[in-house]
Design a protein around this motif. Sequence first.
Motif, mmCIF file in Angstrom:
data_model
loop_
_atom_site.group_PDB
_atom_site.id
_atom_site.type_symbol
_atom_site.label_atom_id
_atom_site.label_comp_id
_atom_site.label_asym_id
_atom_site.label_seq_id
_atom_site.Cartn_x
_atom_site.Cartn_y
_atom_site.Cartn_z
ATOM 1 N N UNK A 415 -4.641 11.994 62.815
ATOM 2 C CA UNK A 415 -2.989 11.685 63.017
ATOM 3 C C UNK A 415 -2.047 12.815 62.709
ATOM 4 N N UNK A 416 -2.389 13.299 61.408
ATOM 5 C CA UNK A 416 -1.389 14.544 61.049
ATOM 6 C C UNK A 416 -1.620 15.886 61.933
ATOM 7 N N UNK A 417 -2.971 15.931 62.505
ATOM 8 C CA UNK A 417 -3.175 17.102 63.344
ATOM 9 C C UNK A 417 -2.287 16.697 64.713
ATOM 10 N N UNK A 418 -2.297 15.570 65.254
ATOM 11 C CA UNK A 418 -1.312 15.336 66.447
ATOM 12 C C UNK A 418 0.009 14.994 66.116
ATOM 13 N N UNK A 419 0.502 15.183 64.911
ATOM 14 C CA UNK A 419 1.829 15.124 64.491
ATOM 15 C C UNK A 419 2.390 13.830 64.710
ATOM 16 N N UNK A 420 1.388 12.640 64.626
ATOM 17 C CA UNK A 420 2.020 11.392 64.536
ATOM 18 C C UNK A 420 2.685 10.780 63.252
ATOM 19 N N UNK A 421 2.303 11.782 62.159
ATOM 20 C CA UNK A 421 3.019 11.692 60.723
ATOM 21 C C UNK A 421 3.222 12.872 60.498
ATOM 22 N N UNK A 447 -2.481 19.580 72.096
ATOM 23 C CA UNK A 447 -3.223 18.528 71.341
ATOM 24 C C UNK A 447 -3.423 17.185 71.841
ATOM 25 N N UNK A 448 -4.476 16.657 72.204
ATOM 26 C CA UNK A 448 -4.407 15.284 73.081
ATOM 27 C C UNK A 448 -5.565 14.294 72.084
ATOM 28 N N UNK A 449 -5.193 13.288 71.917
ATOM 29 C CA UNK A 449 -6.026 12.354 71.051
ATOM 30 C C UNK A 449 -6.432 11.066 72.079
ATOM 31 N N UNK A 450 -7.744 10.702 72.037
ATOM 32 C CA UNK A 450 -8.232 9.805 72.513
ATOM 33 C C UNK A 450 -8.816 8.608 71.465
ATOM 34 N N UNK A 451 -8.121 7.478 71.577
ATOM 35 C CA UNK A 451 -8.570 6.508 70.623
ATOM 36 C C UNK A 451 -9.444 5.564 71.149
ATOM 37 N N UNK A 452 -10.137 4.579 70.432
ATOM 38 C CA UNK A 452 -10.973 3.533 70.977
ATOM 39 C C UNK A 452 -10.232 2.476 71.701
ATOM 40 N N UNK A 520 -8.930 11.261 81.715
ATOM 41 C CA UNK A 520 -7.624 11.547 81.559
ATOM 42 C C UNK A 520 -7.511 12.831 80.720
ATOM 43 N N UNK A 521 -8.102 12.943 79.520
ATOM 44 C CA UNK A 521 -7.991 13.760 78.534
ATOM 45 C C UNK A 521 -8.603 15.058 79.236
ATOM 46 N N UNK A 522 -9.698 15.063 80.034
ATOM 47 C CA UNK A 522 -10.057 16.399 80.598
ATOM 48 C C UNK A 522 -9.351 16.980 81.643
ATOM 49 N N UNK A 523 -8.710 16.036 82.340
ATOM 50 C CA UNK A 523 -7.561 16.529 83.294
ATOM 51 C C UNK A 523 -6.262 17.103 82.544
ATOM 52 N N UNK A 524 -6.082 16.620 81.493
ATOM 53 C CA UNK A 524 -5.027 17.398 80.531
ATOM 54 C C UNK A 524 -5.114 18.776 80.193
ATOM 55 N N UNK A 525 -6.516 18.973 79.746
ATOM 56 C CA UNK A 525 -7.234 20.207 79.488
ATOM 57 C C UNK A 525 -6.315 20.742 78.152
ATOM 58 N N UNK A 526 -6.541 20.179 77.144
ATOM 59 C CA UNK A 526 -5.653 20.426 76.008
ATOM 60 C C UNK A 526 -6.801 21.680 75.227
ATOM 61 N N UNK A 527 -6.016 22.396 74.355
ATOM 62 C CA UNK A 527 -6.765 23.324 73.391
ATOM 63 C C UNK A 527 -7.557 22.477 72.593
ATOM 64 N N UNK A 528 -7.045 21.593 71.929
ATOM 65 C CA UNK A 528 -7.575 20.519 70.902
ATOM 66 C C UNK A 528 -7.616 19.423 71.261
ATOM 67 N N UNK A 529 -8.833 18.855 71.046
ATOM 68 C CA UNK A 529 -9.114 17.525 71.563
ATOM 69 C C UNK A 529 -9.683 16.667 70.332
ATOM 70 N N UNK A 560 -12.014 17.675 67.056
ATOM 71 C CA UNK A 560 -12.165 16.772 66.031
ATOM 72 C C UNK A 560 -12.747 15.305 66.462
ATOM 73 N N UNK A 561 -13.900 15.044 65.986
ATOM 74 C CA UNK A 561 -14.460 13.945 66.410
ATOM 75 C C UNK A 561 -14.806 12.807 65.437
ATOM 76 N N UNK A 562 -14.280 11.804 65.406
ATOM 77 C CA UNK A 562 -14.117 10.801 64.308
ATOM 78 C C UNK A 562 -15.334 9.566 64.715
ATOM 79 N N UNK A 563 -16.333 9.487 64.347
ATOM 80 C CA UNK A 563 -17.330 8.479 64.840
ATOM 81 C C UNK A 563 -18.127 7.980 63.721
#
Length: 629
Positions: A415-421, A447-452, A520-529, A560-563
């Motif tokens: 969340x800090x990397x995506x600047x949600x905070x 920066x694109x974030x994909x959540x569960x 959707x995320x792939x189409x956005x083609x972000x530098x950081x996923x 950055x993968x959280x799993x």
Amino acid sequence: MSGARSSPAPLGTPAADPPAPGAPSESAAAVRRRSLRLLGTLLRPVARRAWWTVALVVLAQLAAVAGPALVAYGIDHALPALAARDDAGPLVRAAAAYLALALVGGLLSAEVVRASARVSQTVLLDLRGRLFRHTQRLDLEFHETYTSGRVISRQTSDTDALRELLDGGVTTLAGSGLAMAFTAVSLALLDWRSGLVLLVAVVPGVVLTRWFQLRSQRYYRRHRTAAARVIVRFVETMTGIRAVQAFRREDRAAATYDDEAVAYRRTTAQAIRVNGVFDTGLHLIGGATVAVVLLAGGLRVLDGGLAVGVLVAAVLYARRFFQPLAQIGMFYNSFQSATAALEKLSALLAQEPTLPDPARPVALPHVRGDVRFVGVEFGYGTGPTVLPALDLHVPAGQTVALVGETGAGKSTVAKLLARFYDVRAGAVLLDDVDVREVAPPDLRRAVVMVTQEAYLFSGSVAANIALGRPGATREQIEAAARAVGVHELVSAMPDGYDTDVDKRGVRLSAGQRQLVSFARALLADPAVLILDEATSSLDVPGEAQVQRGLRTLLAGRTAVVIAHRLSTVMSADRVLVVDGGRVVEDGSPAALVEAGGRFADLHAQWQATLHTPPHPAPRPDPHPHPPTW
């Protein structure tokens, strides 16, 4: 993966609207000034039309107040002329004038309704747009505190309360006040003694109105609060209906809702009782005033001191005088409701994002994806520190997996990397630029974030995929879907990519929705996923399909993968084991397994589950059948 939070209120305990994060409580005068400022900004663009509406109200009341005077003229002058000289002209003219005034008054009243509706709808259109745009701008800290039910209440019941005031309340107040003033002046000019009776009768009317205002204010605020709680309770229960049904809490939820509904009924009944006393009292005062005017005037008619027509007009004026007073009392209900609503609306609009836009934004049109956390310290709101001191470097193009127990700090890093905070101390750098200084459009593109949750909006599958790039062509959308392995699924739907995801009979599973979100995320083609538990809702076949799509999705970009699933983690270039907001292990998956430690233990447990037989051996029957001979 959040830090410590305050415990939510138990089911059935409605929470008050929270103030802006970090904002001190406001005084009543400050709240009033804030509400008036909002009202002023809403009315300023329609000021000319509002004044035109007021002018129409004045003309309509002048037309209405002239009626009894024409009646007096007809009785005292037109009828004697007809009887003495057989001259019907004055009577015809009086009747024609009365009819014309009635027609003009009706047309003016209709135009008042239309003009006030145009003003109110313009104001409400502006207000609803402001609420929607402002609520979107507010960050996650606000939305995690201010529940969706309260936001919906602001957009529905509170804007409706303001609509009721603007649609007819203001014109009713102006019309009623003018009607009383014009009536009193007309009666005083026609017969000052009857005007004096009316002046005396005003005193108990004003006392009763003041009594009504004081009690109405108290009960109506309770009524509005109870109404908002009913809406909030309904919305939040329906939003969480799966949890309610899964835990068989329907009876408890219904009982809680019934409590709120009963409180709403009780406050409504109290307000109605006050209204009843007020209406009854006004009718008594008005009836007594008419009786006194009729009695005193009738005696004067017998003595020849008052004309019959003037007496009739005086009775009509006396009867007319107290009707607007009742309307003013009813207006006060709408006024109280609108005032309370305006306070809540202005409070919502006064809340500022805790993530301010940079004063001098740095443009990053071409982002490499180099990420650094430098001395980062963070905690949610005023809560305890979640990340005490984090230093981390993720080179461009590297895939890093974060593992650890729930609450260790993994999602907070994302969340800090995506600047949600924003951090409390230190800095999060993207290509050596603090994310707080990066131009917001560039940051959201990079920066694109994909959540569960994998939320899909109403509309077609293609539109949901194109959310990552609104201007994408159909070929680009299908190419992204093919890359993550969802093309065949979408093609098999009734209308292919044009299938409405909310259409009856077309329901995507959690795993299928996640695949659409990957496209959707792939189409956005972000530098950081960022993938935050993005594979948690997938079954085993679905996970195998997604793993193939992930290789395409992660290729050539920082990730950055959280799993919790190590099947996702093992394909990462690097694994960070997080505990208490600190990185306790760092290395490649193979190196960490070889070195032993926490990740090696997790890997061993995962391997054990892979070799566990899918069906345990049958247990021996404790009561075998006797052998047959």
